[in-house]
Design a protein around this motif. Sequence first.
Motif, PDB file in Angstrom:
ATOM      1  N   ILE A  72      39.759  34.032  47.289  1.00  0.00           N
ATOM      2  CA  ILE A  72      40.727  33.834  46.324  1.00  0.00           C
ATOM      3  C   ILE A  72      40.396  33.628  44.858  1.00  0.00           C
ATOM      4  O   ILE A  72      41.083  34.131  44.111  1.00  0.00           O
ATOM      5  N   GLN A  73      39.344  32.975  44.722  1.00  0.00           N
ATOM      6  CA  GLN A  73      38.913  32.739  43.308  1.00  0.00           C
ATOM      7  C   GLN A  73      38.669  33.910  42.426  1.00  0.00           C
ATOM      8  O   GLN A  73      38.991  34.066  41.510  1.00  0.00           O
ATOM      9  N   ILE A  74      37.863  34.773  43.304  1.00  0.00           N
ATOM     10  CA  ILE A  74      37.323  36.383  42.875  1.00  0.00           C
ATOM     11  C   ILE A  74      38.567  36.855  42.414  1.00  0.00           C
ATOM     12  O   ILE A  74      38.869  37.480  41.454  1.00  0.00           O
ATOM     13  N   PHE A  75      39.679  36.909  43.389  1.00  0.00           N
ATOM     14  CA  PHE A  75      40.870  37.701  43.169  1.00  0.00           C
ATOM     15  C   PHE A  75      41.717  37.290  41.851  1.00  0.00           C
ATOM     16  O   PHE A  75      42.021  38.191  40.938  1.00  0.00           O
ATOM     17  N   PHE A  76      41.832  36.059  41.650  1.00  0.00           N
ATOM     18  CA  PHE A  76      42.578  35.618  40.619  1.00  0.00           C
ATOM     19  C   PHE A  76      41.815  35.687  39.101  1.00  0.00           C
ATOM     20  O   PHE A  76      42.155  36.048  38.248  1.00  0.00           O
ATOM     21  N   HIS A 118      34.466  31.535  52.413  1.00  0.00           N
ATOM     22  CA  HIS A 118      34.534  32.838  52.264  1.00  0.00           C
ATOM     23  C   HIS A 118      35.855  33.051  51.718  1.00  0.00           C
ATOM     24  O   HIS A 118      36.316  33.905  50.814  1.00  0.00           O
ATOM     25  N   ILE A 119      36.873  32.407  52.462  1.00  0.00           N
ATOM     26  CA  ILE A 119      38.251  32.799  51.975  1.00  0.00           C
ATOM     27  C   ILE A 119      38.605  32.000  50.778  1.00  0.00           C
ATOM     28  O   ILE A 119      39.074  32.871  49.822  1.00  0.00           O
ATOM     29  N   ARG A 120      38.110  30.883  50.422  1.00  0.00           N
ATOM     30  CA  ARG A 120      38.243  30.148  48.986  1.00  0.00           C
ATOM     31  C   ARG A 120      37.536  30.879  48.156  1.00  0.00           C
ATOM     32  O   ARG A 120      38.255  31.229  46.923  1.00  0.00           O
ATOM     33  N   THR A 121      36.541  31.569  48.303  1.00  0.00           N
ATOM     34  CA  THR A 121      35.565  32.351  47.370  1.00  0.00           C
ATOM     35  C   THR A 121      36.551  33.707  46.919  1.00  0.00           C
ATOM     36  O   THR A 121      36.691  34.005  45.743  1.00  0.00           O
ATOM     37  N   ILE A 129      43.364  38.065  36.219  1.00  0.00           N
ATOM     38  CA  ILE A 129      43.479  37.601  34.940  1.00  0.00           C
ATOM     39  C   ILE A 129      42.601  38.438  33.977  1.00  0.00           C
ATOM     40  O   ILE A 129      43.300  38.612  32.828  1.00  0.00           O
ATOM     41  N   LEU A 130      41.374  38.904  34.357  1.00  0.00           N
ATOM     42  CA  LEU A 130      40.575  39.617  33.300  1.00  0.00           C
ATOM     43  C   LEU A 130      41.360  41.035  33.394  1.00  0.00           C
ATOM     44  O   LEU A 130      41.488  41.473  32.002  1.00  0.00           O
ATOM     45  N   LEU A 131      41.775  41.660  34.124  1.00  0.00           N
ATOM     46  CA  LEU A 131      42.567  42.807  34.029  1.00  0.00           C
ATOM     47  C   LEU A 131      43.554  42.846  33.275  1.00  0.00           C
ATOM     48  O   LEU A 131      44.152  43.714  32.561  1.00  0.00           O
TER      49      LEU A 131
END
Length: 275
Positions: A12-16, A7-10, A20-22
């Motif tokens: 981090i992935q979602i955050f970036f 979940h930690i990796r996921t 970038i989308l925003l």
Amino acid sequence: MHKKKIHIRTLIQIFFFILILLISINKTLSEKGISIPYIPTASLHALCPFGGVVTIYQYLTTGTFIQKIHESSFVLMIIGFIIAILFGPLFCGWICPFGTFQEFIGKLGKKIFKKRFNNFVPYKYDKYLRYLRYFVFAWVLYATIVAGKLIFQDVDPYYALFNFWNGEIAVGSIVILFITIILSLFIERPWCKYLCPYGAVLGIFNLIRIFPIKRNNKTCINCKMCDRNCPMNIKVSEKTIIRDHQCISCLKCTSEYSCPINNTVTIESIIPYKS
């Protein structure tokens, strides 16, 4: 424990990905005189470390950057290289929004095809196809040097994904994005695995990284869970130290994620520890 680590990796992935989308949306809005508070309005070119790679030649020969490439790309490139020397392509496995995008589409592919997912390409072909991205990198670098401008944008699916709503996107990049989306239902991270030029560059650092992934032969029970969980189809169970250029440092093969035996597949320093 394993789920918590995943979940930690996921996260981090979602955050970036969202960041970038925003930023990309805000860049478009700022051109119309409006913007989202507290979100940068930078161009994606300014946030892409590969831009620093393709402009190296021009910078060394003229002291200038290729059009659309910013100093920030150069800085991000250097940071990416430093991280890769230490831990390999962490950018690919943890940060890259396009890698995350493919991975999330792949989750749907796993539900549809079950065990067949990521096993459609026979190994006898796959082992050669993996080197295609080095030819792509060579072409991009050569074409950029000759043209003196950013050639890759016209075929870059990452740029297309985060800019498809404006008129700057070339048809070629849209086509490649669409093909990548379809292939992601069958193959884990197809763009990363076969075509990504920046992944090719970072993959080289796996050969010299200071903290590689290691497998302990003495405690390994040969269950091959590490092999099955590797998105890049690396035969972890057949290696002692993972030096494969395809490794994206996602750590899915390690004892922290999938290996059932503690301290069997781990990330460790190659520098001997002296007490």
